[in-house]
Design a protein around this motif. Structure first.
Motif, PDB file in Angstrom:
ATOM      1  N   GLY A   1     -33.735 -77.364  10.578  1.00  0.00           N
ATOM      2  CA  GLY A   1     -32.338 -77.080  10.213  1.00  0.00           C
ATOM      3  C   GLY A   1     -31.423 -78.238  10.583  1.00  0.00           C
ATOM      4  N   ASP A   2     -30.895 -78.928   9.575  1.00  0.00           N
ATOM      5  CA  ASP A   2     -29.954 -80.039   9.794  1.00  0.00           C
ATOM      6  C   ASP A   2     -28.628 -79.676   9.141  1.00  0.00           C
ATOM      7  OD1 ASP A   2     -31.957 -81.484  10.980  1.00  0.00           O
ATOM      8  OD2 ASP A   2     -32.174 -82.946   9.359  1.00  0.00           O
ATOM      9  N   HIS A   3     -27.537 -79.874   9.853  1.00  0.00           N
ATOM     10  CA  HIS A   3     -26.210 -79.579   9.298  1.00  0.00           C
ATOM     11  C   HIS A   3     -25.233 -80.695   9.650  1.00  0.00           C
ATOM     12  CE1 HIS A   3     -28.050 -75.560   9.429  1.00  0.00           C
ATOM     13  NE2 HIS A   3     -27.314 -75.334   8.352  1.00  0.00           N
ATOM     14  N   SER A   4     -24.415 -81.088   8.650  1.00  0.00           N
ATOM     15  CA  SER A   4     -23.345 -82.050   8.908  1.00  0.00           C
ATOM     16  C   SER A   4     -22.075 -81.554   8.245  1.00  0.00           C
ATOM     17  CB  SER A   4     -23.674 -83.420   8.305  1.00  0.00           C
ATOM     18  OG  SER A   4     -24.784 -83.977   8.963  1.00  0.00           O
ATOM     19  N   VAL A   5     -20.969 -81.747   8.919  1.00  0.00           N
ATOM     20  CA  VAL A   5     -19.659 -81.493   8.310  1.00  0.00           C
ATOM     21  C   VAL A   5     -18.986 -82.853   8.195  1.00  0.00           C
ATOM     22  CG1 VAL A   5     -17.474 -80.263   8.456  1.00  0.00           C
ATOM     23  CG2 VAL A   5     -19.562 -79.209   9.358  1.00  0.00           C
ATOM     24  N   ILE A   6     -18.665 -83.218   6.956  1.00  0.00           N
ATOM     25  CA  ILE A   6     -18.100 -84.544   6.683  1.00  0.00           C
ATOM     26  C   ILE A   6     -16.611 -84.383   6.362  1.00  0.00           C
ATOM     27  CG2 ILE A   6     -18.249 -86.568   5.165  1.00  0.00           C
ATOM     28  CD1 ILE A   6     -21.179 -85.509   4.537  1.00  0.00           C
ATOM     29  N   PHE A   7     -15.798 -85.149   7.050  1.00  0.00           N
ATOM     30  CA  PHE A   7     -14.349 -85.208   6.768  1.00  0.00           C
ATOM     31  C   PHE A   7     -14.129 -86.569   6.123  1.00  0.00           C
ATOM     32  CE2 PHE A   7     -14.929 -82.320  10.279  1.00  0.00           C
ATOM     33  CZ  PHE A   7     -14.028 -81.287  10.054  1.00  0.00           C
ATOM     34  N   ALA A   8     -13.940 -86.584   4.798  1.00  0.00           N
ATOM     35  CA  ALA A   8     -13.848 -87.858   4.071  1.00  0.00           C
ATOM     36  C   ALA A   8     -12.392 -88.133   3.710  1.00  0.00           C
ATOM     37  CB  ALA A   8     -14.709 -87.797   2.818  1.00  0.00           C
ATOM     38  N   GLY A   9     -11.823 -89.132   4.366  1.00  0.00           N
ATOM     39  CA  GLY A   9     -10.399 -89.416   4.177  1.00  0.00           C
ATOM     40  C   GLY A   9     -10.166 -90.768   3.552  1.00  0.00           C
ATOM     41  N   PRO A  10      -8.905 -91.205   3.521  1.00  0.00           N
ATOM     42  CA  PRO A  10      -8.587 -92.503   2.930  1.00  0.00           C
ATOM     43  C   PRO A  10      -9.147 -93.621   3.812  1.00  0.00           C
ATOM     44  CG  PRO A  10      -6.595 -91.367   3.713  1.00  0.00           C
ATOM     45  CD  PRO A  10      -7.735 -90.475   4.009  1.00  0.00           C
ATOM     46  N   SER A  11     -10.199 -94.273   3.328  1.00  0.00           N
ATOM     47  CA  SER A  11     -10.819 -95.446   3.979  1.00  0.00           C
ATOM     48  C   SER A  11     -11.537 -95.144   5.290  1.00  0.00           C
ATOM     49  CB  SER A  11      -9.782 -96.548   4.234  1.00  0.00           C
ATOM     50  OG  SER A  11      -9.088 -96.831   3.057  1.00  0.00           O
ATOM     51  N   GLU A  12     -11.723 -93.864   5.631  1.00  0.00           N
ATOM     52  CA  GLU A  12     -12.562 -93.561   6.804  1.00  0.00           C
ATOM     53  C   GLU A  12     -13.176 -92.181   6.669  1.00  0.00           C
ATOM     54  OE1 GLU A  12     -10.453 -93.364  10.539  1.00  0.00           O
ATOM     55  OE2 GLU A  12      -8.598 -92.787   9.534  1.00  0.00           O
ATOM     56  N   ARG A  13     -14.278 -91.970   7.435  1.00  0.00           N
ATOM     57  CA  ARG A  13     -15.054 -90.750   7.302  1.00  0.00           C
ATOM     58  C   ARG A  13     -15.539 -90.330   8.685  1.00  0.00           C
ATOM     59  NH1 ARG A  13     -18.137 -92.938   3.563  1.00  0.00           N
ATOM     60  NH2 ARG A  13     -20.107 -92.957   4.655  1.00  0.00           N
ATOM     61  N   ILE A  14     -15.370 -89.057   9.002  1.00  0.00           N
ATOM     62  CA  ILE A  14     -15.859 -88.523  10.282  1.00  0.00           C
ATOM     63  C   ILE A  14     -16.975 -87.544   9.951  1.00  0.00           C
ATOM     64  CG2 ILE A  14     -15.248 -87.154  12.323  1.00  0.00           C
ATOM     65  CD1 ILE A  14     -12.280 -87.971  11.609  1.00  0.00           C
ATOM     66  N   THR A  15     -18.129 -87.676  10.636  1.00  0.00           N
ATOM     67  CA  THR A  15     -19.236 -86.744  10.395  1.00  0.00           C
ATOM     68  C   THR A  15     -19.642 -86.095  11.708  1.00  0.00           C
ATOM     69  OG1 THR A  15     -20.038 -88.156   8.616  1.00  0.00           O
ATOM     70  CG2 THR A  15     -21.575 -86.532   9.462  1.00  0.00           C
ATOM     71  N   LEU A  16     -19.651 -84.753  11.725  1.00  0.00           N
ATOM     72  CA  LEU A  16     -20.106 -84.003  12.899  1.00  0.00           C
ATOM     73  C   LEU A  16     -21.433 -83.342  12.518  1.00  0.00           C
ATOM     74  CD1 LEU A  16     -16.751 -82.217  13.892  1.00  0.00           C
ATOM     75  CD2 LEU A  16     -17.686 -84.333  14.826  1.00  0.00           C
ATOM     76  N   SER A  17     -22.478 -83.580  13.313  1.00  0.00           N
ATOM     77  CA  SER A  17     -23.818 -83.117  12.916  1.00  0.00           C
ATOM     78  C   SER A  17     -24.547 -82.371  14.013  1.00  0.00           C
ATOM     79  CB  SER A  17     -24.700 -84.311  12.538  1.00  0.00           C
ATOM     80  OG  SER A  17     -24.148 -85.000  11.464  1.00  0.00           O
ATOM     81  N   HIS A  18     -25.486 -81.529  13.572  1.00  0.00           N
ATOM     82  CA  HIS A  18     -26.431 -80.870  14.486  1.00  0.00           C
ATOM     83  C   HIS A  18     -27.814 -80.926  13.858  1.00  0.00           C
ATOM     84  CE1 HIS A  18     -28.682 -77.428  16.221  1.00  0.00           C
ATOM     85  NE2 HIS A  18     -28.048 -77.774  17.319  1.00  0.00           N
ATOM     86  N   HIS A  19     -28.823 -81.233  14.661  1.00  0.00           N
ATOM     87  CA  HIS A  19     -30.203 -81.262  14.177  1.00  0.00           C
ATOM     88  C   HIS A  19     -31.028 -80.341  15.054  1.00  0.00           C
ATOM     89  CE1 HIS A  19     -29.138 -84.655  11.645  1.00  0.00           C
ATOM     90  NE2 HIS A  19     -28.464 -85.117  12.694  1.00  0.00           N
ATOM     91  N   ALA A  20     -31.556 -79.272  14.471  1.00  0.00           N
ATOM     92  CA  ALA A  20     -32.444 -78.366  15.227  1.00  0.00           C
ATOM     93  C   ALA A  20     -33.849 -78.952  15.190  1.00  0.00           C
ATOM     94  CB  ALA A  20     -32.420 -76.982  14.584  1.00  0.00           C
ATOM     95  N   GLU A  21     -34.458 -79.102  16.365  1.00  0.00           N
ATOM     96  CA  GLU A  21     -35.796 -79.719  16.427  1.00  0.00           C
ATOM     97  C   GLU A  21     -36.882 -78.685  16.652  1.00  0.00           C
ATOM     98  OE1 GLU A  21     -35.298 -82.664  19.472  1.00  0.00           O
ATOM     99  OE2 GLU A  21     -34.076 -83.941  18.164  1.00  0.00           O
ATOM    100  N   ASP A  22     -36.490 -77.474  17.101  1.00  0.00           N
ATOM    101  CA  ASP A  22     -37.487 -76.462  17.463  1.00  0.00           C
ATOM    102  C   ASP A  22     -36.822 -75.092  17.319  1.00  0.00           C
ATOM    103  OD1 ASP A  22     -39.176 -74.685  18.914  1.00  0.00           O
ATOM    104  OD2 ASP A  22     -39.897 -76.346  20.150  1.00  0.00           O
ATOM    105  N   ARG A  23     -37.521 -74.145  16.663  1.00  0.00           N
ATOM    106  CA  ARG A  23     -36.947 -72.795  16.487  1.00  0.00           C
ATOM    107  C   ARG A  23     -36.739 -72.074  17.816  1.00  0.00           C
ATOM    108  NH1 ARG A  23     -40.148 -73.506  12.011  1.00  0.00           N
ATOM    109  NH2 ARG A  23     -38.941 -73.327  10.068  1.00  0.00           N
ATOM    110  N   ALA A  24     -37.281 -72.605  18.895  1.00  0.00           N
ATOM    111  CA  ALA A  24     -37.094 -71.974  20.217  1.00  0.00           C
ATOM    112  C   ALA A  24     -35.603 -71.885  20.569  1.00  0.00           C
ATOM    113  CB  ALA A  24     -37.835 -72.775  21.291  1.00  0.00           C
ATOM    114  N   ILE A  25     -34.785 -72.800  20.043  1.00  0.00           N
ATOM    115  CA  ILE A  25     -33.341 -72.746  20.378  1.00  0.00           C
ATOM    116  C   ILE A  25     -32.706 -71.474  19.820  1.00  0.00           C
ATOM    117  CG2 ILE A  25     -33.078 -75.249  20.632  1.00  0.00           C
ATOM    118  CD1 ILE A  25     -31.725 -75.330  17.876  1.00  0.00           C
ATOM    119  N   PHE A  26     -33.168 -71.020  18.657  1.00  0.00           N
ATOM    120  CA  PHE A  26     -32.614 -69.797  18.064  1.00  0.00           C
ATOM    121  C   PHE A  26     -33.117 -68.573  18.839  1.00  0.00           C
ATOM    122  CE2 PHE A  26     -33.606 -72.570  14.206  1.00  0.00           C
ATOM    123  CZ  PHE A  26     -32.382 -73.207  14.215  1.00  0.00           C
TER     124      PHE A  26
END
Ligand SMILES: NC(=O)C1=CN([C@@H]2O[C@H](COP(=O)(O)OP(=O)(O)OC[C@H]3O[C@@H](n4cnc5c(N)ncnc54)[C@H](OP(=O)(O)O)[C@@H]3O)[C@@H](O)[C@H]2O)C=CC1
Ligand SMILES: O=C(O)C1=N[C@H](C(=O)O)C[C@H](O)C1
Length: 265
Positions: free
Chosen positions: A213-238
């Motif tokens: 499970g990989d998720h990113s939220v991208i805020f794409a603005g004028p001439s710049e971009r912010i990306t906040l992400s999470h990468h699940a590596e193991d279902r044990a976290i759930f």
């Protein structure tokens, strides 16, 4: 705490059996699969790849629910709605990780929560729920000149889209902006779509391989971009999150709770 795992043979079901067996203060009271499943009659511990637990998988939930404290449910929407009605009859904790609900399903879960303690989240991990708080804050800070897009990737077997987590993150963005996700969400694009509507919250779905499970939220603005992400590596976290939710809800009054309640976020 005596816990029943439903959907015992599933990817998450087997992970949950292992997590319950290892958790202090918890015991596996029962394991459920659908009628006709080859798992019926097998030992839940052996199914989960750990030693024998002396808990056979059955297809009859109610007798187990009435003598249990809680049920951990990562199955499918129709199954979860049916389990919620039984959990309400038994007045036990129902932890719901299942995703892909319709509005009608959600209404039935709300009805069940008048009698049972339901904890539902599209993602039970600590990381994603922290990320949702960050997304809410960034969305509240930036104006509409920043376009919001939610990108997710999961394994090839996933059956619903956008993922429950993508919707949770989209909802956090909408809350931050003080808008309704239902009115701003764009889940598919194809052909001549026209230019992007200001204020839309877009979703993009990738499927393939064994991605947990990989998720990113991208805020794409004028001439710049912010990306906040999470990468699940193991279902044990759930699974860990689901156990935490069950233990948290043990002494709570009936109601519909989220992981933000459990984690105090
Ligand atoms: N909130 C979270 O943190 C997470 C949520 N999920 C969600 O959990 C759900 C399950 O995911 P996953 O484990 O990968 O899926 P799987 O398909 O591997 O597991 C689902 C299991 O539930 C069983 N099942 C379905 N209907 C019933 C029923 N009526 N009675 C008993 N068992 C039933 C399935 O049996 P059969 O194969 O015979 O249909 C299967 O064994 C999905 O909605 C997924 O999105 C997953 C990970 C984390
Ligand atoms: O189906 C999965 O695998 C997952 N489902 C949840 C979702 O729909 O977001 C949580 C996690 O990303 C794994």
């Amino acid at each position: 705490m005596k816990l029943v795992v439903v959907g015992a043979e599933g990817r998450m079901g087997r992970m949950l059996i292992r997590a319950v067996a290892e958790a202090e203060g918890c015991s596996l009271h029962g394991a459920i699969e659908r009628a006709g499943s080859p798992a019926i009659g097998r030992d839940a511990g052996l199914l989960a790849g750990i030693g024998e637990l002396g808990v056979p998988v059955t297809d009859d939930p109610l007798p187990l629910f009435v003598a249990a404290d809680g049920v951990l449910d990562f199955t499918a929407p129709a199954a979860t709605v049916a389990f919620a009605e039984l959990a309400a009859q038994a007045r036990i904790v129902h932890v719901i990780g299942t995703t892909g609900f319709s509005e009608d399903d959600l209404e039935r879960l709300r009805a069940a929560s008048f009698h049972a303690r339901l904890v539902r989240s599209g993602n039970m991990s600590l990381g994603v729920n922290l990320l949702a708080g960050l997304v809410r804050k960034v969305a509240a800070t930036l104006g509409e000149e920043f376009d919001i897009e939610v990108l997710e990737m999961h394994h090839r077997m996933k059956v619903d889209a956008p993922s429950g987590t993508a919707l949770l993150l989209g909802e956090a963005a909408a809350q931050g902006r003080n808008v309704s996700l239902a009115e701003t969400s764009v889940a598919t694009r194809e052909g001549h779509t026209g230019a992007r509507r200001p204020g839309d919250i877009g979703f993009a779905t990738l499927r393939g391989g064994s991605v947990v499970g990989d998720h990113s939220v991208i805020f794409a603005g004028p001439s710049e971009r912010i990306t906040l992400s999470h990468h699940a590596e193991d279902r044990a976290i759930f699974a860990r999150g689901a156990l935490k939710a069950a233990q948290w809800a043990f002494d709570k009054p009936p109601g519909l709770y989220g992981m933000d309640d459990v984690l105090g976020l």
